[in-house]
Design a protein around this motif. Structure first.
Motif, mmCIF file in Angstrom:
data_model
loop_
_atom_site.group_PDB
_atom_site.id
_atom_site.type_symbol
_atom_site.label_atom_id
_atom_site.label_comp_id
_atom_site.label_asym_id
_atom_site.label_seq_id
_atom_site.Cartn_x
_atom_site.Cartn_y
_atom_site.Cartn_z
ATOM 1 N N TRP A 1 0.827 -1.208 0.000
ATOM 2 C CA TRP A 1 0.000 0.000 0.000
ATOM 3 C C TRP A 1 0.861 1.258 0.000
ATOM 4 N N SER A 2 2.044 1.185 0.629
ATOM 5 C CA SER A 2 2.919 2.355 0.680
ATOM 6 C C SER A 2 3.535 2.671 -0.675
ATOM 7 N N PHE A 3 3.535 1.690 -1.589
ATOM 8 C CA PHE A 3 4.106 1.903 -2.913
ATOM 9 C C PHE A 3 3.037 2.096 -3.991
ATOM 10 N N ARG A 4 1.815 2.368 -3.577
ATOM 11 C CA ARG A 4 0.730 2.524 -4.535
ATOM 12 C C ARG A 4 0.953 3.779 -5.385
ATOM 13 N N PRO A 5 0.450 3.774 -6.629
ATOM 14 C CA PRO A 5 0.538 4.976 -7.470
ATOM 15 C C PRO A 5 -0.488 5.999 -7.012
ATOM 16 N N PRO A 6 -0.329 7.266 -7.421
ATOM 17 C CA PRO A 6 -1.230 8.332 -6.958
ATOM 18 C C PRO A 6 -2.696 8.067 -7.248
ATOM 19 N N SER B 1 11.591 -7.194 -19.054
ATOM 20 C CA SER B 1 10.559 -6.349 -19.658
ATOM 21 C C SER B 1 10.578 -4.957 -19.050
ATOM 22 N N MET B 2 10.710 -4.883 -17.724
ATOM 23 C CA MET B 2 10.753 -3.589 -17.054
ATOM 24 C C MET B 2 11.983 -2.794 -17.485
ATOM 25 N N GLN B 3 13.110 -3.460 -17.630
ATOM 26 C CA GLN B 3 14.319 -2.774 -18.082
ATOM 27 C C GLN B 3 14.131 -2.201 -19.485
ATOM 28 N N ASN B 4 13.482 -2.963 -20.351
ATOM 29 C CA ASN B 4 13.208 -2.462 -21.703
ATOM 30 C C ASN B 4 12.272 -1.265 -21.664
ATOM 31 N N ALA B 5 11.256 -1.327 -20.792
ATOM 32 C CA ALA B 5 10.325 -0.205 -20.675
ATOM 33 C C ALA B 5 11.036 1.039 -20.175
ATOM 34 N N ARG C 1 7.306 -1.918 -12.972
ATOM 35 C CA ARG C 1 8.317 -1.918 -11.914
ATOM 36 C C ARG C 1 7.837 -2.720 -10.706
ATOM 37 N N MET C 2 6.582 -2.501 -10.301
ATOM 38 C CA MET C 2 6.050 -3.225 -9.151
ATOM 39 C C MET C 2 5.936 -4.719 -9.455
ATOM 40 N N GLY C 3 5.482 -5.041 -10.668
ATOM 41 C CA GLY C 3 5.384 -6.447 -11.055
ATOM 42 C C GLY C 3 6.748 -7.122 -11.037
ATOM 43 N N ALA D 1 10.473 -10.702 -8.630
ATOM 44 C CA ALA D 1 11.867 -10.938 -8.250
ATOM 45 C C ALA D 1 11.955 -11.352 -6.781
ATOM 46 N N LEU D 2 11.157 -10.693 -5.927
ATOM 47 C CA LEU D 2 11.139 -11.054 -4.509
ATOM 48 C C LEU D 2 10.668 -12.497 -4.316
#
Length: 824
Positions: free
Chosen positions: A371-376, A464-468, A696-698, A703-704
């Motif tokens: 929840w602390s990393f949610r988007p605006p 995929s995130m790195q490419n984005a 990024r979150m995905g 990864a975690l």
């Protein structure tokens, strides 16, 4: 029950007697169950938690399907509704108890210390009745309270807005508030949890009758509000009893055919699609993608839980081997096999339920971290991530299934007593190697294979995130910030609005630390309004399939400010006015789409139902229009001096860090009109970060969880080899007494582990090649069979397996032959 409590008490004593074993087992399960519960909490809140609408299974969203217009944006087939068509469906259908038409609009509330923009909706009067809602204060709209043009000055507030902005004051009912410089009487308050029919909607909402659209809309949107072609509205409807979705959709498709025949110009090629509101609440076109993403997350954490369960099964098998003599003694004293089986299953259930309880604590913490990393946009929407009854039942269910599924096999093995064989085993000095424990070996192979699948999934998302992140936005995003405003909320006419734009640019440019400033209709990465576009010589009557193309109205210095270079032609100038030739600048995707292998300069085009031809005077590179990672979208830039938009953004390039200048520029713009609400104040860096939030979150979560799977798999390999070394102490002692070197013993043990690892890697590769196919639509710029990811994960897992093998192998080389033989 007496026997059950006896089993439970004995099971607790056994767990306390072996604290190391119990702690490892509970922690492994807690990590797996906690990860599953955390992700399920999010899935539950977004996809499974229905809107607070009466009998939501009977409510559907109605969307237009346009087979004649080409739509280039991916996953954008359900296009909304026009108000005239919506009213016809509401009046003439035979399958609904009520059809609701509504439109999302920004409203400027000027009742506070400074004007604020609040989310609003223009709705038909039966909006709340059709959704089966009741007010918590006041009333909802009367049936005819949307029929008097510009005369139904009434409003309903959301509970959140009423509580947060007005202190839950019941005396507010009957009083007036000012929205878009127009007085509205507050007549009611919606139920506590209701914020509309969209899951991610702002919890602060105001609903006003659709007849008030002239007071809250301006420009093109107001002019086209009642146009049958303009898909500006949304529509939901309640099915009549006994009517299912398929029957209703077939009935409305027939109506759509009649409307096409009656209004061929506006409705040609258009039909209807129905989506259950429970699915459409997250976006009718987005539901499948969100479901797939949620399924992938649940799949990965499911693999983590399976690996944890395999570890538990291995631990229980090891425990069973150590308790063979105990079970033999019990059998000799008269205990039946069923009685021993029940005792052992009870112990595994205690482990699983304790792991589930600890996992619930982990999930509570994990939910808070997520929840602390949610988007605006989620911050404002009030998504409820509470651990409700559905989440608690899910956790209890997987705990019970875990305990039963992976506790029964070890229990069966332990309860199968053969006293003679047990004594033989003891007499041979416990020379049981891993080959004599095929079940444990199979379990280790399985968890390595599962870890392989989980890590490859995580690796693909990271790539995929790195490419984005490396995506070229098409403009210079450094030292740039934006803010938005809507002059239509204050009823500015075009002349006054154009002057405001010029003054705002001048005020911003003269502020300290500003290099340049411009005005544009769209926010960067924010998309824009789209119109059906035709090249010169084609229109809706020639059979040509027009393309829905997004527009951006910009000031003459827009391209210089954003550092968008010209590929050909020229940019706009101050001489491009309403009384001069109509011109446009297009991006390369637009030029390629309409005039492939041709020079687009000098070409002309027009919009649907607008014969005015606009000449292309410039071509610029593609920029990201809607979402980072999208296919290049056709985009038309129009001079704002020729195509006025009351909603605009000021985009400011600074000399240094934009944060240091932002407040000054905002105050300068605000000083031009104190009643104007300034919104969307952010740097482009923040906008890009928000655009990358999902990938990024995905990638971070996968990864975690992939790392967790790796650790659990390595622990499993270590556990099985450590147990094998302990069981082979006598054999190793004999080998070393006969002259075996420590290095040969070391490689003997490592070789046993690497055989298991190799089998697991091979099985995992096959599984990953099959399973990763479902990720195609979620990845950007990377194949589901990416060789770099597959090779990297194989190397990491192999290295982890070697490390897990080395520790028990090293311990094996230190066996003292004399002590080992003397012990036997």
């Amino acid at each position: 029950m007496g026997n059950l409590w006896q089993d439970i008490r004995y099971g607790v004593r056994m767990l306390l007697k072996n604290p190391g074993f119990s702690a490892i087992a509970i922690l492994s399960l807690a990590l797996g169950i906690g990860a599953n519960t955390t992700i399920f909490t999010v899935v539950n809140a977004v996809l499974l938690n229905p809107l607070p609408v009466k009998d939501i299974s009977r409510v559907v969203e109605i969307d237009t399907i346009d087979t004649k217009t080409h739509v280039t944006q991916a996953n954008n087939t359900k296009l909304g509704m026009s108000f005239p068509n919506c009213r016809d469906y509401a009046r003439e259908n035979q399958v609904f108890d009520g059809v609701v038409c509504f439109m999302q609009v920004p409203l400027t509330w000027s009742g506070g210390a400074e004007p604020k923009q609040i989310s609003g909706q223009l709705v038909s009067a039966n909006y709340f009745d059709a959704l089966g809602l009741h007010p918590v204060a006041g009333r909802f709209f009367f049936p005819d309270e949307d029929t008097k043009p510009s005369g139904n000055n009434v409003a309903v507030l959301s509970y959140s807005l009423w509580a947060n902005k007005f202190g839950s004051d019941t005396s507010l009912i009957g009083k007036t508030i000012t929205l878009n410089a127009t007085s509205f009487t507050v007549i009611g308050v919606a139920p506590r949890a209701f914020k509309g029919t969209f899951t991610f909607a702002d919890s602060d909402e105001i609903w006003i009758p659709s007849s008030m659209f002239p007071q809250v809309l301006t420009g093109f949107i107001r002019d086209w509000f009642n146009d049958r072609r303009a898909l500006l509205a949304s529509a939901v409807a309640r099915l009549k009893p006994g009517v299912n979705v398929s029957a209703a959709e077939a009935s409305l498709k027939t109506m759509a055919t009649h409307l096409e025949a009656e209004y061929p110009k506006d409705n040609a090629g258009r039909s209807i699609a129905l989506t259950p509101l429970a699915e459409a609440a997250v976006g009718a076109d987005a539901h499948d993608q969100l479901t797939l993403a949620g399924g992938v997350m649940m799949g990965i954490v499911g693999l983590v839980l399976l690996i944890a369960c395999v570890n538990l099964a291995n631990l229980l098998l090891a425990q069973a081997a150590r308790r063979e003599k105990e079970m033999s003694l019990r059998a000799a004293l008269g205990a039946s096999r069923g009685r021993m089986l029940r005792q052992l299953v009870t112990e595994s259930m205690l482990l699983a339920l304790t792991g589930g309880a600890v996992g619930l604590v982990i999930a509570y913490w994990g939910r808070t971290a997520l929840w602390s990393f949610r988007p605006p946009f989620v911050e404002q929407s009030g998504i409820d991530l509470t651990l409700d009854s559905r989440v608690l039942l899910f956790t209890l269910g997987i705990s019970i299934v875990t305990g039963l599924l992976f506790g029964i096999a070890p229990a069966i093995k332990a309860s199968r007593v053969d006293l003679v064989e047990t004594l033989k085993v003891g007499g041979r000095g416990n020379t049981i190697g891993w080959r004599s424990n095929p079940m444990r070996s199979v379990l280790v192979v399985s968890e390595i294979a599962l870890a392989m699948v989980a890590l490859i999934g995580a690796g693909l998302f990271v790539r995929s995130m790195q490419n984005a992140q490396r995506t070229n936005l098409g403009f210079e995003s450094q030292n740039l910030f934006t803010m938005a405003f809507d002059l239509g909320a204050l009823h500015y006419d075009e002349g006054r609005g154009q002057q405001f734009f010029r003054d705002a640019i001048e005020r911003a440019k003269t502020s300290p630390g500003v290099a340049d400033a411009t005005v544009a209709c769209n926010l960067p990465l924010g998309g824009g309004f789209a119109r059906t576009t035709f090249p010169e010589g084609q229109d809706e009557t020639t059979g040509y399939r027009g393309t829905l193309t997004e527009l951006d109205d910009v000031a003459p210095n827009f391209f210089n400010t954003l550092r968008i270079p010209l590929v050909a032609g020229r940019a706009f100038t101050d001489s491009d006015r309403a009384n001069t030739a109509w011109v446009a600048v297009v991006n390369e995707a637009m030029a390629k789409h309409f005039w492939p292998n041709e020079n687009a300069l000098g070409k002309r085009f027009h919009f649907f139902d607008d014969p005015k031809l606009r000449e292309i005077v410039g071509v610029v590179p593609n920029t990201v229009v809607n979402n980072i990672g999208e296919e290049p979208q056709p985009l038309i830039y129009l001079p704002i001096t020729q195509d006025y938009s009351s909603f605009a953004t000021i985009q400011v390039r600074t000399i240094g860090r934009p944060e240091a200048v932002l407040a000054t520029v905002r105050s300068q713009v605000q000083s031009l009109e104190p009643s104007l609400a300034i919104t969307n104040v952010q740097t482009i860096g923040e906008a890009v970060s928000q655009g990358l939030w999902a990938p990024r979150m995905g990638a971070a979560l996968l990864a975690l969880f992939g790392g967790l799977a790796l650790i659990l798999a390595a622990v499993g390999v270590y556990g099985v080899l450590s147990y094998s070394v302990n069981q082979q102490t006598h054999e190793i002692g004999i080998r070393m007494a006969l002259g075996a070197q420590p290095s040969s013993v070391l490689w003997l043990v490592i070789g046993q582990g690497l055989q298991l690892a190799a089998a697991g890697l091979a099985l995992g590769l096959i599984g990953a090649l099959v399973a990763m196919r479902v990720l195609t639509s979620l990845l950007f710029g990377v194949s589901t069979h990416d060789p770099v990811t597959f090779a990297g994960v194989t190397f990491v897992l192999l290295a982890a397996a070697i490390l897990a093998c080395y520790i028990p192998a090293r311990r094996a080389t230190r066996v003292d032959p004399i002590i080992a033989l003397r012990y036997e």
